[in-house]
Scaffold this active site. Sequence first.
Site, short mmCIF file in Angstrom:
data_model
loop_
_atom_site.label_atom_id
_atom_site.label_comp_id
_atom_site.label_asym_id
_atom_site.label_seq_id
_atom_site.Cartn_x
_atom_site.Cartn_y
_atom_site.Cartn_z
N LYS A 152 0.85 -1.19 0.00
CA LYS A 152 0.00 0.00 0.00
C LYS A 152 0.88 1.24 0.00
CE LYS A 152 -2.96 2.88 2.81
NZ LYS A 152 -3.80 3.04 4.00
N GLY B 17 -8.50 8.70 9.82
CA GLY B 17 -8.75 8.73 11.26
C GLY B 17 -9.86 9.67 11.68
N ALA C 162 -9.93 5.20 4.18
CA ALA C 162 -10.00 6.31 5.14
C ALA C 162 -11.34 7.02 5.11
CB ALA C 162 -8.90 7.34 4.90
N GLY C 163 -11.81 7.35 6.29
CA GLY C 163 -13.02 8.16 6.43
C GLY C 163 -14.19 7.43 7.06
N ASN D 170 -9.30 1.38 9.75
CA ASN D 170 -8.53 1.04 10.96
C ASN D 170 -9.19 1.64 12.20
OD1 ASN D 170 -4.96 0.92 11.67
ND2 ASN D 170 -6.62 0.76 13.09
N THR D 171 -9.22 2.99 12.24
CA THR D 171 -9.67 3.67 13.46
C THR D 171 -11.11 3.34 13.82
OG1 THR D 171 -8.19 5.44 12.76
CG2 THR D 171 -9.64 5.92 14.60
#
Lengths: 72, 263
Positions: free
Chosen positions: B106, B167, B193-194, B215-216
């Site tokens: 990535k 995040g 992301a998001g 992830n977050t």
Amino acid sequence: MSDNPTLVISVNGEPRSVAGGSSISEMLATLGLDPRKVAVERNLEIVPRATLADVAVVDGDAFEIVHFVGGG
Amino acid sequence: MNVVPGIATDTWTVAGRTFTSRLIVGTGKYKSLEENAAAVAASGAEIVTVAVRRVNISDPGQPMLTDYIDPKKVTYLPNTAGCFTADDAIRTLRLAREAGGWNLVKLEVLGEAKTLYPDMRETLKATEVLVKEGFEPMVYCVDDPIAAKQLEEAGAVAIMPLGAPIGSGLGIQNRVTIRLIVEGAGVPVLVDAGVGTASDAAQAMELGCDGVLMNTAIAEAKDPLLMARAMKAAVESGRLAYLAGRMQKRRYADPSSPLAGLI
């Protein structure tokens, strides 16, 4: 006097010393690292894992030793 | 026999590797490696992103991620998080390849710390070099259909636009442009992301994305394991809804019960 004076090197930005004549494999063993779980860069060049035992550490070498950690 | 298309038969392929799960999860921000491994299992993810960092030489006996998440069972996708130049990202991935022995990576090259927005000039430059060196980069990028096409032409094996800043958990802020990228792409598109909660993941999949990377949203949930399960279900639901094809929207009501035979 020893024929193999101690070598002063940098590992991940910290000064370290290893016995003269050490290979990179031997240096990793001294540091307590499993060569199968890390990657080694020497003076900005990747050292292929298969050659770690063959490459001699030279005085003044700068090593980066990395592994995988959690990340997104 | 009328066979209902099962999610188990619905696969996607990136750089010649075929996966069933369309959810890629990160391995950062967890309280412990145990919780991290349990969340990955609950998510059903077959790919996890990992970072490349210096070994702590003062304490080499520390537990390692690979002791908890087996790289033989789950595909490690090394990232370049924290890299702000093409050169740093390339250097990091060369080390990652040596540490893991694979080419699927990535790529993310960040423009600034505040927004963690991608620097597309450096990202494109890094993509070109990595492809020449035999890497298969899945590339984090802006939600710009033209930039996405340029990455694909440069050899990116997947296009991964952000739905909102890394995040932030703000949800998919750019449905129109994500959809345009999906329509134009010849390689898999994943929202990277998001995502903040399950409906965001479902929405990304309903737009026709091939997958979602997060992830977050899982790691910072009050109960990460439960959220991992929720995300698994959401990605599957969104995918099924996309395949099913949603109804047309109407401006006014349309009764579901017949008007004929009213008493």
